[in-house]
Design a protein around this motif. Structure first.
Motif, PDB file in Angstrom:
ATOM      1  N   LEU A  39      36.695  35.687  36.961  1.00  0.00           N
ATOM      2  CA  LEU A  39      37.279  34.481  36.254  1.00  0.00           C
ATOM      3  C   LEU A  39      36.815  35.842  34.372  1.00  0.00           C
ATOM      4  O   LEU A  39      37.457  34.411  33.975  1.00  0.00           O
ATOM      5  CB  LEU A  39      36.038  33.785  36.116  1.00  0.00           C
ATOM      6  N   ALA A  40      37.339  36.840  34.624  1.00  0.00           N
ATOM      7  CA  ALA A  40      36.615  37.652  33.454  1.00  0.00           C
ATOM      8  C   ALA A  40      35.854  37.078  32.494  1.00  0.00           C
ATOM      9  O   ALA A  40      35.729  36.570  31.536  1.00  0.00           O
ATOM     10  CB  ALA A  40      38.291  37.652  32.719  1.00  0.00           C
ATOM     11  N   LEU A  41      35.001  36.800  33.067  1.00  0.00           N
ATOM     12  CA  LEU A  41      33.847  36.257  31.858  1.00  0.00           C
ATOM     13  C   LEU A  41      32.715  37.441  31.952  1.00  0.00           C
ATOM     14  O   LEU A  41      32.588  38.499  32.052  1.00  0.00           O
ATOM     15  CB  LEU A  41      32.738  35.225  33.379  1.00  0.00           C
ATOM     16  N   SER A  42      31.937  36.842  30.586  1.00  0.00           N
ATOM     17  CA  SER A  42      30.558  38.091  29.947  1.00  0.00           C
ATOM     18  C   SER A  42      29.451  37.633  31.509  1.00  0.00           C
ATOM     19  O   SER A  42      29.621  36.962  31.943  1.00  0.00           O
ATOM     20  CB  SER A  42      30.517  37.980  28.627  1.00  0.00           C
ATOM     21  N   ARG A  91      32.212  24.115  45.113  1.00  0.00           N
ATOM     22  CA  ARG A  91      32.447  25.957  44.833  1.00  0.00           C
ATOM     23  C   ARG A  91      33.578  27.062  45.854  1.00  0.00           C
ATOM     24  O   ARG A  91      34.316  27.384  45.734  1.00  0.00           O
ATOM     25  CB  ARG A  91      31.213  26.306  45.415  1.00  0.00           C
ATOM     26  N   LEU A  92      33.929  25.851  47.075  1.00  0.00           N
ATOM     27  CA  LEU A  92      35.098  26.470  47.938  1.00  0.00           C
ATOM     28  C   LEU A  92      36.301  26.510  47.762  1.00  0.00           C
ATOM     29  O   LEU A  92      37.402  26.638  47.932  1.00  0.00           O
ATOM     30  CB  LEU A  92      34.911  25.837  49.820  1.00  0.00           C
ATOM     31  N   ILE A  93      36.444  25.279  46.929  1.00  0.00           N
ATOM     32  CA  ILE A  93      37.935  24.425  46.408  1.00  0.00           C
ATOM     33  C   ILE A  93      38.182  24.907  45.017  1.00  0.00           C
ATOM     34  O   ILE A  93      39.394  24.711  44.236  1.00  0.00           O
ATOM     35  CB  ILE A  93      38.033  23.308  46.925  1.00  0.00           C
ATOM     36  N   THR A  94      37.123  25.592  44.408  1.00  0.00           N
ATOM     37  CA  THR A  94      37.869  25.950  42.744  1.00  0.00           C
ATOM     38  C   THR A  94      37.263  27.606  42.650  1.00  0.00           C
ATOM     39  O   THR A  94      36.633  28.469  42.848  1.00  0.00           O
ATOM     40  CB  THR A  94      36.528  25.129  41.845  1.00  0.00           C
ATOM     41  N   HIS A  95      38.009  27.644  41.780  1.00  0.00           N
ATOM     42  CA  HIS A  95      37.960  28.966  40.682  1.00  0.00           C
ATOM     43  C   HIS A  95      38.159  28.840  39.490  1.00  0.00           C
ATOM     44  O   HIS A  95      38.519  29.690  38.489  1.00  0.00           O
ATOM     45  CB  HIS A  95      39.171  30.358  40.803  1.00  0.00           C
ATOM     46  N   SER A  96      37.481  27.744  38.986  1.00  0.00           N
ATOM     47  CA  SER A  96      37.378  27.438  37.477  1.00  0.00           C
ATOM     48  C   SER A  96      35.626  27.627  37.390  1.00  0.00           C
ATOM     49  O   SER A  96      34.300  27.336  37.504  1.00  0.00           O
ATOM     50  CB  SER A  96      37.670  26.027  37.537  1.00  0.00           C
ATOM     51  N   PHE A  97      35.678  28.796  36.111  1.00  0.00           N
ATOM     52  CA  PHE A  97      34.130  28.393  35.498  1.00  0.00           C
ATOM     53  C   PHE A  97      33.264  27.315  34.683  1.00  0.00           C
ATOM     54  O   PHE A  97      31.879  27.191  35.316  1.00  0.00           O
ATOM     55  CB  PHE A  97      34.728  29.209  34.388  1.00  0.00           C
ATOM     56  N   SER A  98      33.678  26.330  34.494  1.00  0.00           N
ATOM     57  CA  SER A  98      33.603  25.225  33.968  1.00  0.00           C
ATOM     58  C   SER A  98      32.856  24.025  35.537  1.00  0.00           C
ATOM     59  O   SER A  98      31.848  23.281  35.300  1.00  0.00           O
ATOM     60  CB  SER A  98      34.392  24.512  33.306  1.00  0.00           C
ATOM     61  N   LEU A 100      31.884  25.345  38.383  1.00  0.00           N
ATOM     62  CA  LEU A 100      30.827  26.356  38.824  1.00  0.00           C
ATOM     63  C   LEU A 100      29.999  25.520  37.828  1.00  0.00           C
ATOM     64  O   LEU A 100      28.890  25.461  38.209  1.00  0.00           O
ATOM     65  CB  LEU A 100      30.925  27.287  38.684  1.00  0.00           C
ATOM     66  N   LEU A 101      29.570  25.213  36.098  1.00  0.00           N
ATOM     67  CA  LEU A 101      28.581  25.669  35.256  1.00  0.00           C
ATOM     68  C   LEU A 101      27.785  24.169  36.032  1.00  0.00           C
ATOM     69  O   LEU A 101      26.698  23.627  35.682  1.00  0.00           O
ATOM     70  CB  LEU A 101      29.344  25.360  34.347  1.00  0.00           C
ATOM     71  N   LEU A 102      29.203  22.641  35.988  1.00  0.00           N
ATOM     72  CA  LEU A 102      28.685  22.221  36.349  1.00  0.00           C
ATOM     73  C   LEU A 102      28.215  21.398  37.691  1.00  0.00           C
ATOM     74  O   LEU A 102      27.257  20.555  38.211  1.00  0.00           O
ATOM     75  CB  LEU A 102      30.104  20.559  36.235  1.00  0.00           C
ATOM     76  N   SER A 103      29.004  22.793  38.741  1.00  0.00           N
ATOM     77  CA  SER A 103      27.922  22.692  39.761  1.00  0.00           C
ATOM     78  C   SER A 103      26.435  23.062  40.079  1.00  0.00           C
ATOM     79  O   SER A 103      25.868  22.865  40.455  1.00  0.00           O
ATOM     80  CB  SER A 103      28.475  23.867  41.093  1.00  0.00           C
ATOM     81  N   ALA A 104      26.407  24.535  38.927  1.00  0.00           N
ATOM     82  CA  ALA A 104      25.418  24.614  39.084  1.00  0.00           C
ATOM     83  C   ALA A 104      24.438  23.208  38.365  1.00  0.00           C
ATOM     84  O   ALA A 104      23.397  22.929  38.439  1.00  0.00           O
ATOM     85  CB  ALA A 104      24.992  25.812  37.593  1.00  0.00           C
ATOM     86  N   LEU A 105      24.717  22.623  37.285  1.00  0.00           N
ATOM     87  CA  LEU A 105      23.773  22.142  36.743  1.00  0.00           C
ATOM     88  C   LEU A 105      23.533  20.662  37.391  1.00  0.00           C
ATOM     89  O   LEU A 105      22.244  20.446  38.232  1.00  0.00           O
ATOM     90  CB  LEU A 105      25.073  20.839  36.204  1.00  0.00           C
ATOM     91  N   ALA A 106      24.497  20.124  38.606  1.00  0.00           N
ATOM     92  CA  ALA A 106      23.946  19.144  39.818  1.00  0.00           C
ATOM     93  C   ALA A 106      22.562  19.799  41.243  1.00  0.00           C
ATOM     94  O   ALA A 106      22.138  18.994  41.144  1.00  0.00           O
ATOM     95  CB  ALA A 106      25.293  18.659  40.401  1.00  0.00           C
ATOM     96  N   VAL A 107      23.415  20.898  41.015  1.00  0.00           N
ATOM     97  CA  VAL A 107      22.769  21.481  42.044  1.00  0.00           C
ATOM     98  C   VAL A 107      20.796  21.711  41.232  1.00  0.00           C
ATOM     99  O   VAL A 107      19.954  21.612  42.093  1.00  0.00           O
ATOM    100  CB  VAL A 107      22.816  23.276  42.335  1.00  0.00           C
TER     101      VAL A 107
END
Length: 401
Positions: A39-42, A91-98, A100-107
């Motif tokens: 995802l070209a992230l820092s 997380r299986l059907i996405t390659h979007s950082f946003s 993934l962040l929402l997923s982390a929040l819900a978790v």
């Protein structure tokens, strides 16, 4: 016989739910580099995927008693397990950082609510065997963390280098948790919120000095846990070890931690006071940091292995603290929620502080020094918490007037 069957089913449900309290977070670690590169992230951005859930576990812990009162323990647990399953599975059907962040929040929200509810449940249904059941609870949580840390890379390789699959596969544990909870709830002794006479909780934990001591202690042990998991391998590599050797050391430490998760609470059953055992493992922690200060591989390795004892023993004793200090499941829920509210916020922020120090100094002796300070601070708090119950009760009664 029916009551015994009910309790066995409930123990299985507690274990299955506790398995879910870490994998959605700890599975991120082995995949950090893959996610960052794809995802070209820092490094700062990708680290948010583990920092956000931990902080959420603190910020949203107070939802536990609120939901428990409004819709009941049973429905709340179903809802949180469902959120965890969806948040992990997406997380299986996405390659979007946003996303993934929402997923982390819900978790983080789901785990924040389930933790205090499990503590209240144990207090309500296993009042004579609290330490043993807490051992099962913490053992399940440690097992979930170990499985996700060790097997995520295996799933990554088996799925043709798909970090999405390696992360999402842990949603299966949440589905199994829903099934286990459903089976236990079908029994006539339904898992539900205990009805107290009157809606008022006996002692407001936010106005109680002992509860604040629990909060700070829990925060320090959380910070220690996440800091060690994050920095152990880099410290080992700095000492001249390979990544494989550092990872092996981490696995050995985690195995010891798992056995301590269940063994330490059982051992505590033999003692009237938990303070001597707590002080003992904190001293072992100080010794482990001292050994890790050495660049000699064998001495360093001995320190890492020894670290597994306090890391495995501190969490279950933190769970026992509010149970020992309260009289009802509702009080336990409130005290545990308060403890985890502030504790996980501390546990999320301090590892970031350690990272900032390392960026500034490029010296892991500073990291070890911070770990040493955490152990020393917990030792001081343990001695304070270990004061006689009569003294603490007198102070609390005065402060509550």
């Amino acid at each position: 016989m029916r009551q015994k069957t009910t309790h066995i089913l409930l123990l299985v449900a507690i274990f299955m739910v506790s398995l879910n309290l870490r994998p959605a977070i700890t599975s991120i670690g082995p995949m950090l580099d893959s996610i960052r590169d794809d995802l070209a992230l820092s490094n700062t951005q990708v680290s948010l995927l583990t920092v956000i859930p931990v902080i959420c576990m603190g910020v949203f812990a107070m939802l536990a008693p609120v939901l428990n009162q409004s819709i009941g323990l049973n429905k709340t647990m179903y809802l949180m397990l469902l959120i965890l399953a969806v948040a992990t599975g997406i997380r299986l059907i996405t390659h979007s950082f946003s996303v993934l962040l929402l997923s982390a929040l819900a978790v983080g929200i789901a785990i924040a609510v389930m933790g205090p509810l499990l503590s209240a449940l144990i207090k309500q249904y296993f009042p004579m065997h609290v330490a043993i059941v807490v051992g099962i609870y913490s053992f399940g949580m440690g097992m979930g963390a170990t499985l996700s840390t060790g097997l995520t890379a295996v799933f990554y390789e088996a799925s043709d280098s798909s970090y999405a699959f390696a992360l999402a596969v842990w949603s299966v544990l949440a589905i199994l948790g829903i099934i286990a909870w459903r089976i236990s709830a079908k029994n006539p002794l339904e898992v539900k919120q205990q009805k107290e006479s009157g809606a008022k909780i006996g002692v407001n934990p936010w106005r109680n000095r002992k509860a604040w001591s629990f909060l700070v202690f829990f925060g320090l042990q959380s910070a220690l846990f996440f800091a060690v998991l994050t920095w152990l391998v880099p410290i080992a590599v700095t000492n001249g070890m390979t990544l494989l050797q550092g990872g092996t050391l981490l696995s050995m430490m985690t195995v010891i931690q798992i056995f301590m998760n269940i063994g330490f609470p059982i051992a505590l059953q033999r003692f009237n006071s938990r303070t001597p055992a707590l002080v003992f493992i904190l001293i072992l922690g100080i010794l482990s940091v001292a050994l890790m200060w050495s660049s000699h591989p064998w001495i360093f390795s001995a320190g890492v292995v020894l670290m597994g004892i306090p890391l495995g023993g501190l969490f279950p004793i933190c769970l026992l603290m509010p149970m020992d200090a309260t009289n009802t499941a509702e009080e336990t829920n409130a005290w545990t929620a308060m403890m985890q509210t502030g504790g996980f916020i501390i546990g999320g922020i301090l590892p970031l502080f350690i990272a900032m120090l390392y960026d500034y100094t490029a010296n892991h002796h500073v990291t070890l020094f911070v770990l040493l300070l955490l152990f020393l601070a917990m030792l001081v708090l343990a001695l304070r918490i270990g004061k006689t119950a009569a003294t603490d009760d007198a102070l609390d009664a005065t402060s509550d007037r």
